[in-house]
Design a protein around this motif. Sequence first.
Motif, mmCIF file in Angstrom:
data_model
loop_
_atom_site.group_PDB
_atom_site.id
_atom_site.type_symbol
_atom_site.label_atom_id
_atom_site.label_comp_id
_atom_site.label_asym_id
_atom_site.label_seq_id
_atom_site.Cartn_x
_atom_site.Cartn_y
_atom_site.Cartn_z
ATOM 1 N N UNK A 127 4.596 23.877 -13.812
ATOM 2 C CA UNK A 127 5.055 25.209 -13.418
ATOM 3 C C UNK A 127 5.775 25.951 -14.538
ATOM 4 N N UNK A 128 6.184 25.225 -15.561
ATOM 5 C CA UNK A 128 6.888 25.811 -16.706
ATOM 6 C C UNK A 128 8.124 26.604 -16.289
ATOM 7 N N UNK A 129 8.934 25.996 -15.436
ATOM 8 C CA UNK A 129 10.192 26.601 -15.013
ATOM 9 C C UNK A 129 11.270 26.329 -16.052
ATOM 10 N N UNK A 130 12.454 26.870 -15.825
ATOM 11 C CA UNK A 130 13.565 26.566 -16.723
ATOM 12 C C UNK A 130 13.877 25.074 -16.656
ATOM 13 N N UNK A 131 14.454 24.551 -17.731
ATOM 14 C CA UNK A 131 14.682 23.109 -17.868
ATOM 15 C C UNK A 131 15.441 22.522 -16.677
ATOM 16 N N UNK A 132 16.571 23.110 -16.306
ATOM 17 C CA UNK A 132 17.398 22.534 -15.251
ATOM 18 C C UNK A 132 16.777 22.714 -13.868
ATOM 19 N N UNK A 133 16.005 23.751 -13.694
ATOM 20 C CA UNK A 133 15.281 23.922 -12.432
ATOM 21 C C UNK A 133 14.220 22.834 -12.296
ATOM 22 N N UNK A 134 13.519 22.570 -13.377
ATOM 23 C CA UNK A 134 12.508 21.514 -13.378
ATOM 24 C C UNK A 134 13.141 20.158 -13.098
ATOM 25 N N UNK A 135 14.252 19.868 -13.764
ATOM 26 C CA UNK A 135 14.934 18.590 -13.564
ATOM 27 C C UNK A 135 15.423 18.465 -12.122
ATOM 28 N N UNK A 160 14.903 16.031 -6.823
ATOM 29 C CA UNK A 160 14.788 16.208 -5.382
ATOM 30 C C UNK A 160 13.625 15.386 -4.840
ATOM 31 N N UNK A 161 12.456 15.528 -5.435
ATOM 32 C CA UNK A 161 11.285 14.791 -4.951
ATOM 33 C C UNK A 161 11.361 13.301 -5.261
ATOM 34 N N UNK A 162 12.018 12.950 -6.360
ATOM 35 C CA UNK A 162 12.163 11.544 -6.727
ATOM 36 C C UNK A 162 13.060 10.797 -5.749
ATOM 37 N N UNK A 183 0.834 -1.198 0.000
ATOM 38 C CA UNK A 183 0.000 0.000 0.000
ATOM 39 C C UNK A 183 0.873 1.253 0.000
ATOM 40 N N UNK A 184 1.902 1.272 0.823
ATOM 41 C CA UNK A 184 2.797 2.433 0.880
ATOM 42 C C UNK A 184 3.505 2.660 -0.455
ATOM 43 N N UNK A 185 3.902 1.578 -1.124
ATOM 44 C CA UNK A 185 4.548 1.694 -2.433
ATOM 45 C C UNK A 185 3.590 2.305 -3.455
ATOM 46 N N UNK A 186 2.374 1.786 -3.518
ATOM 47 C CA UNK A 186 1.396 2.282 -4.495
ATOM 48 C C UNK A 186 0.992 3.725 -4.204
ATOM 49 N N UNK A 187 0.773 4.036 -2.931
ATOM 50 C CA UNK A 187 0.423 5.404 -2.537
ATOM 51 C C UNK A 187 1.571 6.360 -2.848
ATOM 52 N N UNK A 188 2.801 5.919 -2.587
ATOM 53 C CA UNK A 188 3.978 6.734 -2.889
ATOM 54 C C UNK A 188 4.131 6.968 -4.383
ATOM 55 N N UNK A 189 3.834 5.952 -5.202
ATOM 56 C CA UNK A 189 3.917 6.100 -6.654
ATOM 57 C C UNK A 189 2.879 7.107 -7.152
ATOM 58 N N UNK A 190 1.672 7.032 -6.615
ATOM 59 C CA UNK A 190 0.631 7.988 -7.006
ATOM 60 C C UNK A 190 1.009 9.412 -6.613
ATOM 61 N N UNK A 191 1.490 9.583 -5.388
ATOM 62 C CA UNK A 191 1.913 10.915 -4.938
ATOM 63 C C UNK A 191 3.077 11.445 -5.766
ATOM 64 N N UNK A 192 4.025 10.578 -6.085
ATOM 65 C CA UNK A 192 5.164 10.992 -6.896
ATOM 66 C C UNK A 192 4.693 11.465 -8.267
ATOM 67 N N UNK A 193 3.754 10.740 -8.863
ATOM 68 C CA UNK A 193 3.209 11.136 -10.166
ATOM 69 C C UNK A 193 2.603 12.543 -10.081
#
Length: 136
Positions: A118-126, A131-133, A99-109
């Motif tokens: 947010x349409x930030x600059x390419x490297x800021x977005x990456x 960071x969140x990944x 459950x934690x894996x599936x919930x984490x995958x949904x939240x990550x998505x």
Amino acid sequence: MVKVSVKFWLNKLKPKTSWFFYAFILGLMVRGVLFIINDQRNDDHIEPILMWQETGEFPETHECWECFQPKFFYTVIKTANSFFKAGNDREVYLLVQLFNFLYGALLLWLILRFIESLNLRKWTTIALMLFWTLNP
């Protein structure tokens, strides 16, 4: 009255860049490894589930160490448990991990899709995606 279709929302959740997929796959790999190797039970969430399963009623706050937690998590696990028929500690633990894996995958998505929108600059977005990944 405003009508919003399911197709509209599915289109909003659709990724726009390949970086999204790279970050998402990397995040799934990190969470998958944690699912497999993390055998430590930092908090005993199994006891309230097993107590609820035995008695048919959610335990009172004073009955166990983790019984003060909100019922939503335990309700989801107990419902899944009634389908999978997990009986012992190990099986319930694996169900909680799944459950934690599936919930984490949904939240990550959702987080990665938000960052992408947010349409930030390419490297800021990456950088934000990584960071969140890599922060399970």
